[in-house]
Design a protein around this motif. Structure first.
Motif, short mmCIF file in Angstrom:
data_model
loop_
_atom_site.label_atom_id
_atom_site.label_comp_id
_atom_site.label_asym_id
_atom_site.label_seq_id
_atom_site.Cartn_x
_atom_site.Cartn_y
_atom_site.Cartn_z
N GLU A 77 107.58 -24.50 28.44
CA GLU A 77 107.36 -25.86 28.94
C GLU A 77 106.34 -26.52 28.02
O GLU A 77 105.29 -25.95 27.74
CB GLU A 77 106.77 -25.80 30.36
N GLN A 78 106.67 -27.68 27.51
CA GLN A 78 105.76 -28.37 26.60
C GLN A 78 105.96 -29.88 26.78
O GLN A 78 107.06 -30.32 27.09
CB GLN A 78 106.11 -27.95 25.16
N LYS A 79 104.90 -30.66 26.57
CA LYS A 79 105.06 -32.11 26.65
C LYS A 79 105.97 -32.57 25.52
O LYS A 79 105.86 -32.05 24.40
CB LYS A 79 103.71 -32.79 26.53
N MET A 80 106.85 -33.50 25.79
CA MET A 80 107.78 -33.99 24.76
C MET A 80 107.83 -35.51 24.78
O MET A 80 107.85 -36.10 25.85
CB MET A 80 109.20 -33.47 25.04
N PRO A 104 114.11 -25.10 23.90
CA PRO A 104 112.91 -24.51 24.51
C PRO A 104 112.98 -22.99 24.70
O PRO A 104 111.98 -22.39 25.02
CB PRO A 104 112.83 -25.20 25.87
N GLY A 113 112.14 -35.58 22.20
CA GLY A 113 113.12 -34.60 22.71
C GLY A 113 114.18 -34.21 21.72
O GLY A 113 115.03 -33.37 22.03
N GLY A 115 105.75 -33.79 18.24
CA GLY A 115 104.76 -33.76 19.32
C GLY A 115 104.80 -32.47 20.13
O GLY A 115 103.91 -32.24 20.94
N CYS A 116 105.80 -31.65 19.94
CA CYS A 116 105.96 -30.46 20.79
C CYS A 116 105.85 -29.17 20.01
O CYS A 116 106.26 -28.12 20.49
CB CYS A 116 107.32 -30.52 21.49
N ARG A 164 111.37 -38.57 29.76
CA ARG A 164 110.74 -37.32 30.13
C ARG A 164 111.77 -36.20 30.12
O ARG A 164 112.93 -36.44 30.49
CB ARG A 164 110.18 -37.40 31.56
N ARG A 195 109.53 -26.46 16.77
CA ARG A 195 109.59 -27.57 17.72
C ARG A 195 110.24 -27.07 19.02
O ARG A 195 111.38 -26.59 18.98
CB ARG A 195 110.42 -28.71 17.12
N VAL A 196 109.52 -27.19 20.11
CA VAL A 196 110.05 -26.67 21.38
C VAL A 196 111.35 -27.40 21.75
O VAL A 196 112.28 -26.79 22.26
CB VAL A 196 108.99 -26.80 22.51
N CYS A 197 111.43 -28.70 21.44
CA CYS A 197 112.62 -29.46 21.84
C CYS A 197 113.84 -29.15 20.99
O CYS A 197 114.97 -29.32 21.44
CB CYS A 197 112.34 -30.96 21.78
#
Ligand code: FES
Length: 279
Positions: A230-233, A264, A236, A242-243, A49, A258-260
């Motif tokens: 903030e986004q689900k990852m 972010p 990472g 997925g982000c 997480r 990609r947020v990761c």
């Protein structure tokens, strides 16, 4: 790598501050970056997480001492974080980082405005520490801190120690202004523009709807702005897609980011275009 827990401190009903011994990560960490932690629980044994880096930590009281660890601020939201909250000093956890792109503090900043919703305050304290260390500011830096109730208003004293003037709002009115934090923030921006204080740089972290509103306000007044999303990852590290989010700026014409990996933290003010997704 494996990091040993130095302290796992309950700061209020649902929030904990975890201090980890991990000098290698701490010394490379920048405000806005995050780590992925494997929460080793039998129900979800494989999942890592994301947690933003809240602060660098050192056992010495000297401000110039090298960082020996990091702190994470987290809220219990499910089994994984409940398990994390149950861990005691000396327990070991699996962690990778620092990851992602943090806040950029390269140019001189004359009037920083920070705005956070709930746990969004976590990475902004690390940023406030850096602003306090590096800048002699012509105007007092300000922090706008919002939450559902007073329980969600985190780290007030720490921000004040860093020289920030605070504006607080809660949705139930249990602390500060009753309503959303965007209300006092928008009022302040309007007043600042009218009085010619337009050398503002905005730094924001919190839920996506709040970040879109902050970005919109920054563009309206042509201000420099960086938001941490903030986004689900899942992975990472940029591998699973997925982000992905739709967010474009003039230097990065590709709409999907990609947020990761690219985040972010994203540019969000002048010349940027944040596309509203299904929220
Ligand atoms: Fe896998 Fe971002 S979490 S690409």
């Amino acid at each position: 790598m494996t990091a040993k827990i130095i302290e796992n401190y309950r700061i209020s009903s649902y929030y904990y501050r975890l201090t980890l011994d991990c000098a290698e990560i701490a010394q490379k960490a920048a405000p806005g970056q995050f780590v992925m932690i494997r929460v080793n629980h039998e129900v979800e044994p494989l999942l890592r997480r994301p947690f933003s880096i809240h602060r660098q930590w050192t056992s010495s009281s000297h401000r110039s001492a090298q960082a020996e660890g990091i702190q994470i601020l987290f809220r219990i939201v499910g089994k994984g974080t409940a398990h994390l909250a149950s861990l005691s000093r000396g327990a070991k956890i699996d962690i990778i980082g620092p990851l992602g792109q943090g806040f950029r503090l390269k140019t001189a900043i004359s009037h920083p405005l920070l705005i956070a919703g709930g746990i969004g305050a976590a990475p902004l304290l690390f940023l406030a520490d850096r602003i306090e260390e590096a800048q002699a500011l012509p105007l007092q830096p300000r922090l706008f801190l919002g939450g559902k109730t007073k329980e969600d208003i985190l780290c007030r004293e720490d921000f004040e120690k860093d020289g920030f003037s605070l504006h607080i709002s809660t949705e139930d009115g249990s602390m500060g202004h009753k309503g959303l934090i965007m209300e006092p923030f928008s009022d302040y921006l309007k007043q600042a523009m009218l009085s010619g204080k337009n050398e503002i740089t905005i730094f924001a972290c919190g839920p996506l709807p709040l970040m879109y509103k902050v970005a919109e306000a920054a563009r309206q007044y042509n201000l420099s702005c960086q938001v941490s999303l903030e986004q689900k990852m899942a992975c990472g590290v940029g591998a699973c897609l997925g982000c992905v989010i739709e967010w474009a700026d003039a230097d990065n014409p590709s709409r999907y980011r990609r947020v990761c990996k690219e985040g972010p933290v994203f540019e969000a003010g002048r010349r940027c275009e944040a596309r509203r997704q299904e929220l």
